[in-house]
Every structure is written in C-alpha cells, then in structure tokens.
Design an enzyme around this catalytic site. Structure first.
Site, PDB file in Angstrom:
ATOM      1  N   HIS A   1      -2.766  -1.064  -3.345  1.00 55.24           N
ATOM      2  CA  HIS A   1      -3.925  -0.186  -3.139  1.00 55.24           C
ATOM      3  C   HIS A   1      -3.765   1.027  -4.032  1.00 55.24           C
ATOM      4  O   HIS A   1      -2.697   1.611  -4.127  1.00 55.24           O
ATOM      5  CB  HIS A   1      -4.004   0.251  -1.673  1.00 55.24           C
ATOM      6  CG  HIS A   1      -4.283  -0.894  -0.741  1.00 55.24           C
ATOM      7  ND1 HIS A   1      -4.073  -0.820   0.606  1.00 55.24           N
ATOM      8  CD2 HIS A   1      -4.749  -2.136  -0.992  1.00 55.24           C
ATOM      9  CE1 HIS A   1      -4.412  -1.972   1.170  1.00 55.24           C
ATOM     10  NE2 HIS A   1      -4.813  -2.800   0.218  1.00 55.24           N
TER      11      HIS A   1
ATOM     12  N   ASP B   1      -4.197  -4.961   5.643  1.00 54.88           N
ATOM     13  CA  ASP B   1      -4.414  -5.861   4.511  1.00 54.88           C
ATOM     14  C   ASP B   1      -3.133  -6.666   4.253  1.00 54.88           C
ATOM     15  O   ASP B   1      -2.034  -6.161   4.419  1.00 54.88           O
ATOM     16  CB  ASP B   1      -4.764  -5.019   3.269  1.00 54.88           C
ATOM     17  CG  ASP B   1      -5.496  -5.828   2.196  1.00 54.88           C
ATOM     18  OD1 ASP B   1      -5.932  -6.948   2.497  1.00 54.88           O
ATOM     19  OD2 ASP B   1      -5.616  -5.316   1.077  1.00 54.88           O
TER      20      ASP B   1
ATOM     21  N   SER C   1       0.862  -1.172   0.000  1.00 52.86           N
ATOM     22  CA  SER C   1       0.000   0.000   0.000  1.00 52.86           C
ATOM     23  C   SER C   1       0.907   1.234   0.000  1.00 52.86           C
ATOM     24  O   SER C   1       1.880   1.266  -0.762  1.00 52.86           O
ATOM     25  CB  SER C   1      -0.931  -0.063   1.210  1.00 52.86           C
ATOM     26  OG  SER C   1      -1.894   0.944   1.148  1.00 52.86           O
TER      27      SER C   1
END
Lengths: 269, 194
Positions: free
Chosen positions: B45, B138, B18
């Site tokens: 992401h 995540d 991310s």
C-alpha cells in the site's frame, strides 16, 4: 466464479447477439469485472447468467455498463496537469480555435479539470471539448457536472499540486453531499457516445486525451485505437495517455515527440 | 488445458504488505544476490501520489534488476516488479502484466487481494504468497486463493511485525504453510533457486 472457457463463451455470444466485441479486451481485468457483476447480481450458474445476457437486452446493457471501468478523478496525476498548464496551453492558445477530445471520458472528472485549466488560461471561450464514452449512463452523469462532495478535498489538493492558484471551491456549489460544477465550465462541452473498438474518426483535434482506457485492451486493439487517434489529430497536436501507457509499440518512431517524462506526445509530422 | 500453461522453471514469489512492511522488505531484499528461476512481485500500500519513490528506494537496496511496471510489460524470471501506485496489478496468461484502475479494494489500490488472486489463477502451484506487516485486512482473501490453487502461503510472524493486524487476520482465516520471522522468510526465498 466463472471459468476461462465460460468467459470465452460469453465473449462469443455477446458478439453474436449484440455485435459488441470484447475479444480484444485484456483477459485478467475483463474476467474480474465479469465475475464482479456475476456475483453482485447473485448468479450461481453460468448458464443462467448467459441466457439472461442473451435474451434480456436491458440486462446486457447493464452488464456492459458494469464491466467497463468508470473510476476517474479530477486532476489525477497533478504533474500531468502542470505540464498542460505551463507548456501546452500557451502553444494551443496561439490558435484561433481549439478542439479537444476526451476519449473514454467516463463520468467526466477529467473533462471538467481541463475546462478549469482552459478557463484560467483565458482560452475556454474559443475551445470546444468533445467528450465521448461507450457507456450512455456515465455520459448522462458527466453532462450534469455533479461529483461527490466527499471527493472535493482530494481534488482541491490535486488542483493545487497541479499549479492551481484559485479557490477550488469557487468552481462548484456544494449541496447535500454533491458538488455541482458551474454551468459556464460545461458551455463548451459536447458529449456523445462513441465506441473506440468499432467507430471511426469524426473530427480533427488539437489535443486528444485517453487516459487509462488502453490498459483494458490487448496490444492489437491498442494499436488500432492509437492509429484512430493519429487519424484524428492535427499535425503539432498532442496525444495524452495514462501514466503507465505508451504509443511506442503502435506508431512509427519519429512521427511523435514525447514531452519530458509525461505521457504526452506531440505529432510532429 | 491450463496445466500446459504452467512453466516448470518459472515460479513467482509475490509479497504483500502495508504499514511496517517496507522495513521488513529492507531486511530481505539487500541479502538477495541473484534470482534465477523466479520473479519477485511486491504489492504494498502506498500513497496514490507516490510515483517513483518506492521503486527508487527498493532499487537502491538490491542488486537485482527492478523492472518498472507499465501496461503489458513482459513478466520474466530474474527481476523484481513493483505494483505502481493507484493501479491494481494483474497477471495475464501470456506472461505479461496488466493494470486496472477499477474501484479500491480494502480501501487500497493497489490491493494485495487483487494481485494475489490474479497471480494464483495463472501461476497456481508455482506461486508463493508472502504477507507482511500491516494494519488492514487486505491480503487474507488473496492468500486463500493462492492456497486453493495449490500455491504456498507464508505469513510473517505477527510477533515480528511492526503492525500485527494484517498477518494476524490472515492467520485466523487461512491455513498457512509457514509462519516465519523476517530472517526465516529470507532463508525461504534464498532456498528457492536450490
């Protein structure tokens, strides 16, 4: 978590008991969805889950509603709506009457997006928008035109990015966390249950929307559904799919012409 | 039955990240010249409105062919695949990729957990999962799934990560095979073909 072989058993049993065929659904996504409901509803033994589905038709309905993906947005992919606004509506506007079909409309966000575009183009009064889904629950929700208020910021940005010039908040009334869209937008909408897997064509349309539905089907079923759309589309009509979907493998080349980079095809013969 | 479906000369490196992961990728990808026996999948992401930018940026930095991911594209060794914005990326047993627009997971779509778990189911011990910089949880459950299926788990050394939260969270909740800095991650990937 359920195993692959259990998933196949479930598919077969559902077909045998209820006649609904999940056999042509993409397995990776289907398995995730089934596992999700299996866990949410607290099952630990597959046999219990299977007999619940088998003998409790209400639970079966609930399972189907939860397995089918119902995530949708207003003005998702603003560039897509810009093309509709600038290139397609002027063409459709020359017709005395415009028929549209949103296949797999879910909770209706795209149907209302389209009604807004038609209204702004001065075409809504001579349009009829059919919106169908296999899931009766989401259709009830779509009919009401009620969406979560917290989504409105994102939707109004999408609307503006798509070329919208009005005050987006003038299209709804905000109340206790919900946004209720104006009744005049819904006047030309017809909602009904339709199953793309087993039902046939029911009308002829000038534009068909089916965005991010085919991704849940295998190639064989995709082909069948696209041919159902082809049967339902007038010559010079438009077919719109999701940004990662294509008709390339399903329709004879030359029959349709793609509009620029968007996933919109025009039926040319 | 499932064992038969594993192709011994096809392995997969799946990389998740991310915030701060793009910089890490830019230090890895330009140094890869050719990947023969495996495919690289990148799940980072990104903004839901970013349609092409990431693909173009990565394609500029590597000589390996970056395949645009569309629904049901064939999944083959020798290529880089990037999870498109606003879709979850899934792996089918017949060597194709599929997409899903279901709910965001960990506030994210694509979600790293979703793709890691799906890849683990199909590619089992032929899968290596690498988790890079990020400030979200995540990826941790995805790495667990990879480990459970016999795959290899690599986590970027949080000291070398711009945003250490994501690798730290994974280290605390899994038993990684390796904790590596960017250079070592590159060495690991280079060694796969040999």
């Amino acid at each position: 978590m359920i195993e692959d072989i259990e998933l196949e058993t479930l598919i077969n049993e559902v077909y045998e008991y209820y006649g609904f065929d999940f056999g042509s659904y993409s397995r990776a996504s289907l398995k995730r969805r089934v596992n999700r409901i299996y866990q949410l509803d607290g099952f630990t033994h597959f046999e219990d889950f299977l007999s619940k589905v088998r003998y409790d038709p209400e639970y079966y309905k609930h399972m189907v509603d939860e397995i089918t993906v119902n995530v949708t947005e207003m003005f998702r992919d603003p560039a897509f709506y810009t093309v509709i606004r600038n290139q397609i509506l002027p063409l459709l506007g020359t017709k005395p009457f415009i028929r549209l079909w949103h296949a797999g409309c879910s909770t209706g966000e795209e149907v209302y997006s389209m009604a807004i575009l038609l209204k702004e183009a001065g075409l809504l009064h001579k349009s009829l928008i059919y919106a169908t889904d296999i899931n009766a629950k989401v259709l009830d929700s779509a009919k009401k035109g009620i969406f979560p208020l917290r989504m409105m910021k994102e939707y109004s940005e999408n609307y503006r990015d798509s070329g919208g010039k009005e005050d987006f908040s003038s299209y709804y009334t905000a109340n206790y966390g919900i946004a209720k869209f104006n009744d005049d937008l819904a006047q030309k909408m017809v909602f009904s249950q339709h199953n793309l897997v087993s039902d046939t064509s029911f009308n002829e349309f000038d534009m068909i929307f089916c965005r991010n539905v085919l991704i849940y089907f295998d190639n064989e079923l995709q082909k069948r559904v696209i041919n159902l759309f082809d049967d339902s589309l007038a010559v010079l009509g438009f077919l719109a799919l999701g940004t990662k979907e294509t008709i390339k493998y399903s329709i004879a080349p030359g029959k349709y012409k793609q509009l620029e980079r968007e996933k919109i095809w025009r039926k040319i013969r | 039955m499932e064992k038969d479906q594993i192709d011994p000369d096809f392995s997969v490196v799946i990389i998740g990240g991310s915030a701060g992961s793009l910089n890490a990728l830019m230090q890895i990808l330009p140094h890869l010249s050719e990947i023969k026996s495996f495919a690289i999948v990148i799940v980072v992401h990104r903004k839901s409105t970013d349609e092409q930018t990431l693909e173009e940026l990565i394609a500029l930095k590597t000589i390996i062919n970056v395949k645009p991911v569309e629904d049901k594209v064939p999944f083959l060794p020798g290529f880089i695949y990037i999870a498109p914005s606003n879709y979850h990326l899934l792996f089918e047993k017949n060597r194709t990729l599929s997409l899903d627009t279901s709910e965001k997971i960990n506030y994210s779509r694509p979600s790293i957990d979703v793709s890691f778990e799906s890849a683990a189911e199909v590619y089992k011990s032929n899968l290596t999962g690498i988790l890079l910089s990020g400030s979200n949880a995540d990826g941790t459950l995805g790495l667990k799934a990879i480990q459970k299926e016999g795959g290899t788990v690599i986590i970027q050394d949080p000291k070398s990560a711009e945003m250490p939260y994501m690798p730290n969270n994974a280290i605390q909740n899994t038993v990684p095979d390796y904790i590596l800095n960017i250079k070592e991650i590159l060495q690991f990937i280079l060694s796969i073909d040999n």
